[in-house]
Design an enzyme around this catalytic site. Structure first.
Site, mmCIF file in Angstrom:
data_model
loop_
_atom_site.group_PDB
_atom_site.id
_atom_site.type_symbol
_atom_site.label_atom_id
_atom_site.label_comp_id
_atom_site.label_asym_id
_atom_site.label_seq_id
_atom_site.Cartn_x
_atom_site.Cartn_y
_atom_site.Cartn_z
ATOM 1 N N THR A 51 0.820 -1.206 0.000
ATOM 2 C CA THR A 51 0.000 0.000 0.000
ATOM 3 C C THR A 51 0.854 1.256 0.000
ATOM 4 O O THR A 51 0.456 2.293 -0.533
ATOM 5 C CB THR A 51 -0.934 0.004 1.226
ATOM 6 O OG1 THR A 51 -1.674 -1.222 1.239
ATOM 7 C CG2 THR A 51 -1.897 1.174 1.197
ATOM 8 N N TYR A 139 6.428 -12.239 4.301
ATOM 9 C CA TYR A 139 5.208 -11.745 3.664
ATOM 10 C C TYR A 139 4.863 -12.664 2.507
ATOM 11 O O TYR A 139 5.550 -12.668 1.483
ATOM 12 C CB TYR A 139 5.458 -10.310 3.195
ATOM 13 C CG TYR A 139 4.292 -9.581 2.559
ATOM 14 C CD1 TYR A 139 2.989 -10.065 2.615
ATOM 15 C CD2 TYR A 139 4.500 -8.365 1.916
ATOM 16 C CE1 TYR A 139 1.939 -9.376 2.042
ATOM 17 C CE2 TYR A 139 3.462 -7.655 1.337
ATOM 18 C CZ TYR A 139 2.180 -8.166 1.404
ATOM 19 O OH TYR A 139 1.147 -7.462 0.825
ATOM 20 N N LYS A 167 2.955 -12.331 7.584
ATOM 21 C CA LYS A 167 1.748 -11.733 7.030
ATOM 22 C C LYS A 167 1.346 -12.620 5.861
ATOM 23 O O LYS A 167 2.031 -12.670 4.841
ATOM 24 C CB LYS A 167 2.004 -10.301 6.553
ATOM 25 C CG LYS A 167 0.774 -9.673 5.901
ATOM 26 C CD LYS A 167 1.045 -8.291 5.329
ATOM 27 C CE LYS A 167 -0.230 -7.738 4.693
ATOM 28 N NZ LYS A 167 -0.014 -6.427 4.042
#
Length: 308
Positions: A51, A139, A167
Site C-alpha cells: 500500500t 510476507y 503476514k
C-alpha cells in the site's frame, strides 16, 4: 529470536505514502497521517508495504520515510519497515536504515519477478537473517511474488533464526488455515479476516492480528481486536462488518482492485475523509472522477453497516 521476542498483535495497517501531484513525497502530509493513525489507536504500523508504494521509491526516500516515522511515533506503537527487494543485500541495506532510526522489525516478501523455488526461498530468508539485526516478518504475497507459500514451506521458514512472524495474504482459505495451525506456536500470524471465522481463530486458537490496508476507517479497525480482547464479541463483529464491507466493495479475493489500483482507492478514501492520502506515484494512476464517486458511495454506505 522467536515470536515471543516481539509484542506485535492486533491491527497493524500497511499505510499509504502520500505524494504530491508532482510525485514528490508530501512530508507534511506524511507526518499528519502518522499522527492521526496513532491517535486512532492502531496497534502498530507497517511502512512501505504494498500500500505504501515501496516499489516506486528511491533508497534515500525509503530511509527518510523510516526516519520521519520514527520521529513522529516516538515509540508509542511498533513500527515495521517494508524492506522487500530483489537481493538479500538490498534488503539488508534498508533494514540497517530501519534499525538505525529505531524501527521494531522488517517486512520482507519474496523477491518480485524471480519466482524462486522453495529451496531458493529458504536460502534467501536465511541470507537475510544473517545480514540483518531486526526481527523479520515474512510476507506471503502471491499477487506480487507469483507464488503462494505452502504450509510446509512456511514451517521451514519459521525455523530461521530471526523470522518471528508472517503476514499471510494468500487468497486460499485452505492454505491460510492449514499454515496457521502448522506454525502458530512458532510465529506471530497475521492476515485474519474480520468476520466470524477470523474471530474464532483469534479467540480460540491464538491468532495474532491483521496487517490490513490503509486503516481508512480509523479506530473501527483496531477496535475489532480491542473488543475481542475485552470479550465483547458482538461489538467486535460490528466493527468487522464495516471492515469487510470496504474490502468486498473495493477488492477481489486475490487483493486486486475491482477498479483502478488498490493504492489509488485507499488514497482516494483517505482524501475524501479529509486526511492526507495524497496522489499515487506513477506507474499507479489516480482514480477517474467516476471511480472516485464509487469510493465516495462506499464510504457513505459503510456508515449504515451494522452487525446482522
Amino acid at each position: 529470536m522467536d515470536k515471543h521476542s516481539v509484542e506485535w498483535k492486533g491491527y497493524l495497517p500497511a499505510i499509504s505514502t502520500p505524494f504530491l501531484e508532482n510525485g514528490e513525497v508530501d512530508w507534511s502530509g506524511w507526518r499528519s497521517l502518522l499522527e492521526w493513525l496513532v491517535e486512532e489507536g492502531m496497534h502498530g504500523l507497517v511502512l512501505n508495504g504494498t500500500t505504501g508504494e515501496w516499489f516506486s521509491q528511491s533508497l534515500e526516500e525509503k530511509k527518510e520515510i523510516f526516519k520521519v516515522a520514527a520521529e513522529v511515533v516516538e515509540g508509542r506503537i511498533p513500527l515495521i519497515g517494508g524492506c522487500t527487494a530483489y537481493t538479500a543485500l538490498e534488503v539488508a541495506e534498508q533494514a540497517a536504515a530501519a534499525k538505525a532510526v529505531g524501527l521494531d522489525g522488517i517486512l520482507v516478501a519474496p523477491s518480485p519477478y524471480i519466482v524462486p523455488t522453495d529451496d531458493e526461498l529458504v536460502a534467501f530468508y536465511e541470507n537475510v537473517s544473517e545480514l540483518v539485526e531486526l526481527p523479520i516478518c515474512i510476507y506471503n504475497w502471491p499477487r506480487g511474488a507469483n507464488l503462494d507459500m505452502s504450509a510446509e514451506l512456511v514451517s521451514r521458514l519459521a525455523d530461521i533464526e530471526k523470522v518471528v512472524a508472517i503476514k499471510n495474504s494468500t487468497p486460499s482459505l485452505q492454505n491460510f488455515v492449514s499454515t496457521f495451525f502448522a506454525v502458530k506456536d512458532k510465529l506471530r500470524y497475521f492476515g485474519f479476516p474480520m468476520n466470524e471465522l477470523g474471530l474464532t481463530l483469534i479467540k480460540e486458537y491464538g491468532g495474532d492480528g491483521t496487517m490490513g490496508a490503509g486503516a481508512v476507517l480509523g479506530r473501527v479497525h483496531p477496535n475489532f481486536y480491542n473488543f475481542i480482547w475485552q470479550g465483547d464479541v458482538e461489538q467486535a463483529l460490528q466493527c468487522g462488518r464495516k471492515d469487510q464491507f470496504l474490502f468486498q466493495s473495493w477488492f477481489n479475493q486475490d487483493f486486486s482492485a475491482k477498479y483502478g489500483s488498490p493504492q489509488a482507492i485507499v488514497k482516494t478514501a483517505l482524501n475524501l475523509r479529509g486526511l492526507p492520502g495524497g496522489y499515487p506515484r506513477l506507474p499507479i494512476l489516480p482514480l477517474t472522477t467516476e471511480q472516485q464517486l464509487k469510493v465516495k458511495e462506499t464510504l457513505e454506505q459503510v456508515e449504515q453497516v451494522e452487525y446482522q
